[in-house]
Enzyme design. Structure first.
Site, mmCIF file in Angstrom:
data_model
loop_
_atom_site.group_PDB
_atom_site.id
_atom_site.type_symbol
_atom_site.label_atom_id
_atom_site.label_comp_id
_atom_site.label_asym_id
_atom_site.label_seq_id
_atom_site.Cartn_x
_atom_site.Cartn_y
_atom_site.Cartn_z
ATOM 1 N N ARG A 142 0.830 -1.219 0.000
ATOM 2 C CA ARG A 142 0.000 0.000 0.000
ATOM 3 C C ARG A 142 0.858 1.260 0.000
ATOM 4 O O ARG A 142 0.544 2.243 -0.690
ATOM 5 C CB ARG A 142 -0.953 -0.027 1.194
ATOM 6 C CG ARG A 142 -2.094 -1.048 0.995
ATOM 7 C CD ARG A 142 -2.653 -1.511 2.316
ATOM 8 N NE ARG A 142 -3.861 -2.318 2.166
ATOM 9 C CZ ARG A 142 -3.877 -3.630 1.873
ATOM 10 N NH1 ARG A 142 -2.746 -4.275 1.654
ATOM 11 N NH2 ARG A 142 -5.023 -4.278 1.799
ATOM 12 N N GLY A 188 -1.187 -11.613 -5.708
ATOM 13 C CA GLY A 188 -2.600 -11.236 -5.754
ATOM 14 C C GLY A 188 -2.802 -9.816 -5.257
ATOM 15 O O GLY A 188 -3.635 -9.073 -5.791
ATOM 16 N N ARG A 236 -5.869 -17.042 -10.560
ATOM 17 C CA ARG A 236 -6.568 -16.405 -9.426
ATOM 18 C C ARG A 236 -7.750 -15.586 -9.959
ATOM 19 O O ARG A 236 -7.623 -14.846 -10.945
ATOM 20 C CB ARG A 236 -5.602 -15.467 -8.661
ATOM 21 C CG ARG A 236 -4.304 -16.121 -8.202
ATOM 22 C CD ARG A 236 -4.401 -16.866 -6.907
ATOM 23 N NE ARG A 236 -4.784 -16.094 -5.751
ATOM 24 C CZ ARG A 236 -3.943 -15.451 -4.940
ATOM 25 N NH1 ARG A 236 -2.646 -15.436 -5.191
ATOM 26 N NH2 ARG A 236 -4.397 -14.817 -3.876
ATOM 27 N N SER A 281 -13.091 -9.267 1.708
ATOM 28 C CA SER A 281 -11.776 -9.298 1.089
ATOM 29 C C SER A 281 -11.165 -7.908 1.119
ATOM 30 O O SER A 281 -11.698 -6.965 0.530
ATOM 31 C CB SER A 281 -11.879 -9.784 -0.362
ATOM 32 O OG SER A 281 -10.714 -9.394 -1.077
ATOM 33 N N ASP A 312 -4.704 -15.630 6.387
ATOM 34 C CA ASP A 312 -3.402 -16.130 5.924
ATOM 35 C C ASP A 312 -2.756 -17.106 6.910
ATOM 36 O O ASP A 312 -1.670 -17.620 6.644
ATOM 37 C CB ASP A 312 -2.453 -14.955 5.669
ATOM 38 C CG ASP A 312 -2.890 -14.150 4.449
ATOM 39 O OD1 ASP A 312 -3.557 -14.716 3.569
ATOM 40 O OD2 ASP A 312 -2.562 -12.945 4.394
ATOM 41 N N LYS A 364 -6.118 -19.089 -2.732
ATOM 42 C CA LYS A 364 -4.925 -18.328 -2.325
ATOM 43 C C LYS A 364 -3.747 -18.755 -3.207
ATOM 44 O O LYS A 364 -3.939 -19.290 -4.291
ATOM 45 C CB LYS A 364 -4.655 -18.558 -0.843
ATOM 46 C CG LYS A 364 -5.730 -17.967 0.055
ATOM 47 C CD LYS A 364 -5.728 -16.459 -0.043
ATOM 48 C CE LYS A 364 -6.846 -15.832 0.743
ATOM 49 N NZ LYS A 364 -6.951 -14.392 0.526
#
Ligand code: S3P
Length: 432
Positions: free
Chosen positions: A28, A96, A124, A169, A319, A346
């Protein structure tokens, strides 16, 4: 393909360590700081395969990112509308987070951009981001009926939308919020359950108006990314700490301190599950930096009992299921994980690969459509196992190897570089 061989722990795990920086926050920071007008210093960034992919994509769109030293980046931001048409495909590797979050940015650009990645990334699902970004007005084409990479964008002229995510998500929420920065009206996102909110926290730190209308609804008002932040200091990654938390709980007489770990409430579901199992885990030095809660996690070996995980806890430990499954093999009773279908899409199909590989080591683990049932305790035995190109599976198998009888060999070990390049060195350091 490289292999990693691990023998059973002969010593307890002791000491204080810092695991690498947070992967989600690094991605980010790399995407948002070039959109500021002014210079940002990013300290303790995660230098890994996946974050390098993001860095390279941002550079390919004209971002000026200087590597000052191994842990520090200087980003010379040129403003919200400063990105330029890349000359080539934006290659997201197997990441991803890179492809889905960048999709939000590319949707807001008037130029042509193409996002693609490895064969694993091409499998994905991308419909989940294509759908809302198209609703916002972006032109997007994707393979197989707009469902899989590559993604081709000609964006711009976006409008704000109100969108209810079909699954919790953070990647999809972030893609929509990123696109919302470039829209002409506010964007509202509803989630079925709270997911990590790093995007919201960082946007606020950078001066963007982002409001929580409830624990599952967030609204963004398009505005310039205006506040030149003091350095962004990235905390250690909770998901990397998780391997050491579980290892220290299970290897007799261990006591470990994991320093400066990010404790975003959307990430710490594993701590809640382990606490129900009786784990001795304490948080010390709790504080807030760059809008993110952080602290030191002190964990000592404990006898654990089985628990159930499902519902809203799943996105908060999304995760951590591979390492949680390893813990479950060692505890008394039947552990059940439900509502975790997302694990199947994943880095690998984690329901299938975790069950398949742990079974090779003698675990009693039954695969379900949306999770696992694990009967414990089992004395694991060393075996030749495979990481399936999934960094979190690789490291979870290494922890299983510590608890097993005999040697465990993990094939495809190189994937740990996706998030935790020095995992084996740190493991050696604490087990000496
Ligand atoms: C991430 C969100 C999660 C997580 C991934 C990183 C993020 O994915 O599994 O490793 O940085 O936003 P989903 O949003 O698809 O659950």
């Amino acid at each position: 393909m490289s292999e990693f061989s691990i023998s059973p722990a002969t010593n307890s795990l002791r000491g204080a360590i810092r695991v690498p920086a947070d992967k989600s926050i690094t991605h980010r920071a790399l995407m948002l700081t070039p959109l500021l007008l002014g210079e940002t210093r990013i300290e303790n960034f995660l230098d890994s395969e996946t974050t390098r992919a993001t860095l390279n994509c941002m550079r390919a769109m004209g971002a000026e990112i200087v590597e000052q030293d191994a842990a520090t980046l200087i980003v010379r931001g040129k403003g919200l509308h400063s990105l330029q048409e890349p000359r080539d495909i934006l290659y997201c590797l197997g990441s991803g987070t890179t492809i889905r979050l960048l999709a939000g940015i590319c949707a807001g650009q008037h130029f042509l951009s193409v996002l693609d990645g490895t064969p694993a990334l091409k499998r994905r699902p991308m419909g989940r981001i294509v759908e809302p970004l198209k609703q916002m007005g972006a032109t997007i084409l994707a393979r197989d009926n707009d469902r899989f990479p590559p993604l081709v964008f000609r964006g711009g002229n976006l409008r704000g939308i109100e969108y209810a995510l079909p699954v919790a998500s953070a990647q999809v929420k972030s893609a929509v919020l990123f696109a919302g920065l470039f829209a002409d009206s506010p964007t509202t996102v509803h989630e079925p359950a709270p997911s990590r909110d790093h995007t919201e926290r960082m946007l606020r730190a950078l001066g963007v108006r982002v409001e929580n209308l409830s624990s599952t609804t967030v609204q963004l008002f398009p505005s310039p990314v205006s506040r030149p932040p003091s350095p962004i200091v990235i905390p250690a990654d909770f998901s990397s700490a998780a391997f050491f938390i579980v290892a220290a709980l299970l290897v007799k007489n261990s006591e470990l301190c994991l320093e400066n770990v990010g404790l975003n409430p959307g990430r710490t579901g594993l701590l809640d599950a382990l606490t129900r199992m009786g784990a001795n885990v304490q948080i010390e030095n709790q504080r807030v930096e760059n809008n993110e809660p952080i602290g030191d996690i002190v964990v000592s070996a404990t006898e654990l009992r089985a628990t159930q995980v499902g519902g809203g806890e799943v996105p908060r430990m999304i995760d951590e299921f591979p390492i949680f499954a390893v813990a479950a093999t060692q505890v008394v009773g039947e552990t059940r994980v439900r509502d975790a279908q997302e694990l199947r899409i994943k880095e690998s199909d984690r329901v299938a690969t975790v069950a398949q590989e742990l079974r090779k080591m003698g675990a009693q683990i039954e695969e379900q459509e949306d999770g696992f049932v694990i009967a414990g305790p089992t004395k694991l035995r060393g075996a030749r196992v495979n990481a399936h190109n999934d960094h979190r599976l690789a490291m979870s198998l290494a922890v299983a190897g510590l608890l097993a009888e005999g040697e465990t060999i993990i094939e495809g070990w190189e994937c740990v570089a996706d998030s935790f390049p020095n995992f084996s060195e740190l493991l050696l350091q604490v087990s000496r």
